[in-house]
Design an enzyme around this catalytic site. Structure first.
Site, PDB file in Angstrom:
ATOM      1  NE  ARG A 102      -2.626  -0.146   3.539  1.00  0.00           N
ATOM      2  CZ  ARG A 102      -3.446   0.177   4.526  1.00  0.00           C
ATOM      3  NH1 ARG A 102      -4.753   0.062   4.353  1.00  0.00           N
ATOM      4  NH2 ARG A 102      -2.994   0.597   5.677  1.00  0.00           N
ATOM      5  CB  THR A 106      -3.009   6.961  -2.321  1.00  0.00           C
ATOM      6  OG1 THR A 106      -2.260   5.745  -2.514  1.00  0.00           O
ATOM      7  CG2 THR A 106      -2.266   8.119  -2.986  1.00  0.00           C
ATOM      8  CG  ASP A 198       2.769  -3.312   8.197  1.00  0.00           C
ATOM      9  OD1 ASP A 198       3.102  -4.464   7.847  1.00  0.00           O
ATOM     10  OD2 ASP A 198       2.677  -2.361   7.400  1.00  0.00           O
ATOM     11  CG  ASP A 201       6.294  -3.223   8.951  1.00  0.00           C
ATOM     12  OD1 ASP A 201       6.560  -3.625   7.796  1.00  0.00           O
ATOM     13  OD2 ASP A 201       6.144  -2.030   9.238  1.00  0.00           O
TER      14      ASP A 201
HETATM   15  O1  PRP Z   1      -7.149  -3.761   2.482  1.00  0.00           O
HETATM   16  P1  PRP Z   1      -6.006  -2.851   2.210  1.00  0.00           P
HETATM   17  O2  PRP Z   1      -6.295  -1.437   2.618  1.00  0.00           O
HETATM   18  O3  PRP Z   1      -5.528  -2.929   0.803  1.00  0.00           O
HETATM   19  O4  PRP Z   1      -4.809  -3.273   3.187  1.00  0.00           O
HETATM   20  C1  PRP Z   1      -4.448  -4.595   3.359  1.00  0.00           C
HETATM   21  C2  PRP Z   1      -3.077  -4.863   2.813  1.00  0.00           C
HETATM   22  O5  PRP Z   1      -2.095  -4.185   3.604  1.00  0.00           O
HETATM   23  C3  PRP Z   1      -1.105  -5.131   4.026  1.00  0.00           C
HETATM   24  O6  PRP Z   1      -0.050  -5.248   3.140  1.00  0.00           O
HETATM   25  P2  PRP Z   1       1.036  -4.067   2.971  1.00  0.00           P
HETATM   26  O7  PRP Z   1       0.595  -3.134   1.886  1.00  0.00           O
HETATM   27  O8  PRP Z   1       1.324  -3.471   4.301  1.00  0.00           O
HETATM   28  O9  PRP Z   1       2.291  -4.841   2.430  1.00  0.00           O
HETATM   29  P3  PRP Z   1       3.243  -5.872   3.230  1.00  0.00           P
HETATM   30  O10 PRP Z   1       2.492  -7.158   3.320  1.00  0.00           O
HETATM   31  O11 PRP Z   1       4.459  -5.960   2.378  1.00  0.00           O
HETATM   32  O12 PRP Z   1       3.556  -5.293   4.578  1.00  0.00           O
HETATM   33  C4  PRP Z   1      -1.900  -6.406   4.122  1.00  0.00           C
HETATM   34  O13 PRP Z   1      -1.101  -7.556   4.173  1.00  0.00           O
HETATM   35  C5  PRP Z   1      -2.791  -6.341   2.903  1.00  0.00           C
HETATM   36  O14 PRP Z   1      -2.180  -6.830   1.729  1.00  0.00           O
HETATM   37  O1  URA Z   2      -4.103  -2.605   9.941  1.00  0.00           O
HETATM   38  C1  URA Z   2      -3.541  -2.885   8.864  1.00  0.00           C
HETATM   39  C2  URA Z   2      -3.984  -2.383   7.634  1.00  0.00           C
HETATM   40  C3  URA Z   2      -3.326  -2.742   6.497  1.00  0.00           C
HETATM   41  N1  URA Z   2      -2.250  -3.558   6.581  1.00  0.00           N
HETATM   42  C4  URA Z   2      -1.820  -4.051   7.755  1.00  0.00           C
HETATM   43  O2  URA Z   2      -0.838  -4.800   7.800  1.00  0.00           O
HETATM   44  N2  URA Z   2      -2.463  -3.694   8.872  1.00  0.00           N
HETATM   45 MG    MG Z   3       2.587  -4.095   5.575  1.00  0.00          MG
END
Ligand code: PRP
Ligand code: URA
Ligand code: MG
Length: 207
Positions: A102, A106, A198, A201
């Protein structure tokens, strides 16, 4: 859209470990693995089976196996922590990959990888992603799957926000949701509240 909240006490206890900010990366990953086991168990509850004969040390018994093993699709990074356990439970499954992150401003998903079979007609697909927040990442993944002919998609998530659940419902895509909790909502940063932070993370460290 069918939504199945897996609120078994053992699932809720594992989710509590994942929510706890004191859980380190290894503890978080271990709880995610165990909770994935329970979610996949529930996701496959109504899966069609075929019967065959198996020889026990004593006699012939009727055995079963899944008629149509799914394609597992972990959404990188966070979904990676679910795929080992899911494929251990369903050894006949195959695995495709989608990567996105993400944008912090945005809150929209920025795709960076896809590795999927070209034809998914007739193949059940389980999308593995711990977090369903705005729903943008899940919807982007589902669009990739539907474009390849998928008509039977299950989103397997740990925590969902009502906003993400509504987005999936309104999409009209052929998806059902299996989730351990639907939380209160999103904060100004589009993080799930109370959530677990997250999920990428917490497994692997900051990006
Ligand atoms: O429903 P949304 O608003 O799209 O958010 C959810 C997304 O956010 C997180 O990934 P992130 O973008 O943090 O990537 P990561 O898994 O690499 O940390 C999570 O694992 C989803 O893929
Ligand atoms: O709470 C949240 C939202 C998006 N992605 C995450 O990992 N945690
Ligand atoms: Mg993430």
């Amino acid at each position: 859209m069918r939504t199945h909240v897996v609120d078994h006490p053992l699932a809720s206890a594992l989710l509590t470990t994942m929510r706890d900010q004191r859980s380190d990366n290894a503890t978080f990953r271990a709880a995610l693995r165990e909770l994935t086991h329970m979610l996949i168990y529930e996701a496959t509850r109504d899966a069609p089976t075929v019967e065959f004969d198996v020889t026990t040390p004593v006699a012939i018994a009727r055995g079963v196996r899944l008629a149509n093993p799914p394609l597992l699709v972990p959404v990188l990074r966070a979904g990676l922590g679910m795929v080992d356990q899911a494929s251990a439970l369903i050894p006949q499954s195959q695995v495709g990959f989608v990567g996105m992150a993400r944008d912090e401003q945005t809150h929209l998903p920025v795709p960076y990888m896809e590795s999927l079979p070209a034809d998914l007609a007739g193949v059940p697909v389980y999308v593995l992603d711990p977090m369903l927040a705005t729903g943008g990442s899940m919807l982007h993944t589902i669009e990739l799957l539907v474009a390849r002919g998928a008509t039977d998609i299950t989103a397997v998530c740990i925590v969902g926000a009502p906003e993400g659940v509504v987005a999936l419902e309104r999409s009209g895509f052929p998806v059902q949701l299996v989730v351990a909790s639907i939380d209160d909502g999103l904060n100004a940063d589009a993080f799930i509240v109370p959530g677990l932070g997250d999920a990428g993370d917490r497994q692997f460290g900051p990006r």
